[in-house]
Design a protein around this motif. Sequence first.
Motif, PDB file in Angstrom:
ATOM      1  N   ARG A  32       0.862  -1.191   0.000  1.00 42.36           N
ATOM      2  CA  ARG A  32       0.000   0.000   0.000  1.00 42.36           C
ATOM      3  C   ARG A  32       0.889   1.228   0.000  1.00 42.36           C
ATOM      4  O   ARG A  32       1.941   1.240   0.641  1.00 42.36           O
ATOM      5  N   MET A  33       0.456   2.245  -0.720  1.00 44.11           N
ATOM      6  CA  MET A  33       1.182   3.514  -0.802  1.00 44.11           C
ATOM      7  C   MET A  33       0.182   4.639  -0.592  1.00 44.11           C
ATOM      8  O   MET A  33      -1.016   4.462  -0.821  1.00 44.11           O
ATOM      9  N   PRO A  34       0.675   5.820  -0.194  1.00 42.34           N
ATOM     10  CA  PRO A  34      -0.226   6.966  -0.115  1.00 42.34           C
ATOM     11  C   PRO A  34      -0.678   7.367  -1.516  1.00 42.34           C
ATOM     12  O   PRO A  34      -0.078   6.979  -2.513  1.00 42.34           O
ATOM     13  N   ARG A  35      -1.728   8.140  -1.578  1.00 37.60           N
ATOM     14  CA  ARG A  35      -2.295   8.566  -2.860  1.00 37.60           C
ATOM     15  C   ARG A  35      -1.338   9.530  -3.554  1.00 37.60           C
ATOM     16  O   ARG A  35      -1.030  10.595  -3.028  1.00 37.60           O
ATOM     17  N   VAL A  36      -0.839   9.122  -4.723  1.00 37.87           N
ATOM     18  CA  VAL A  36       0.031   9.930  -5.579  1.00 37.87           C
ATOM     19  C   VAL A  36      -0.405   9.695  -7.031  1.00 37.87           C
ATOM     20  O   VAL A  36      -1.333   8.933  -7.286  1.00 37.87           O
ATOM     21  N   SER A  37       0.279  10.306  -7.978  1.00 44.22           N
ATOM     22  CA  SER A  37      -0.018  10.105  -9.393  1.00 44.22           C
ATOM     23  C   SER A  37       0.274   8.647  -9.778  1.00 44.22           C
ATOM     24  O   SER A  37       1.421   8.193  -9.685  1.00 44.22           O
ATOM     25  N   ALA A  38      -0.747   7.924 -10.218  1.00 48.61           N
ATOM     26  CA  ALA A  38      -0.586   6.501 -10.545  1.00 48.61           C
ATOM     27  C   ALA A  38       0.416   6.265 -11.680  1.00 48.61           C
ATOM     28  O   ALA A  38       1.277   5.390 -11.545  1.00 48.61           O
TER      29      ALA A  38
END
Length: 113
Positions: A32-38
């Motif tokens: 899981r990663m924080p919300r960033v540009s996919a």
Amino acid sequence: MSRAGWHGAFEGDRFVLARRLPVRWDVAASCRMPRVSAPRLARAVRQDVWRALRRLRGFAPSVEIAPEGQGLRVVAGGRVDGPLPRASVEARLAELLACPVRRARWTAYGPAR
């Protein structure tokens, strides 16, 4: 397909970046990663996956980024056309995805717009 030979596209709400289509997950690990540009995150993860596994004969990397809760779920791995030491390769992928230095770099590289 981009001029560099990579397929990158949104499929619904997920982004897939792959060397070969259709995507086949012979080996994979996720985090899981924080919300960033996919797309940016996928490119950064793909580069590190390729560097870690480029000596694996017949390896074609793939990365999938999908929203999950407040963050993103990252699946990295891909297709292997050749002998596959699955356990050791998946352990290397999991270690790569868990590396705090890489995760910080990926997050900085792909800030959400």
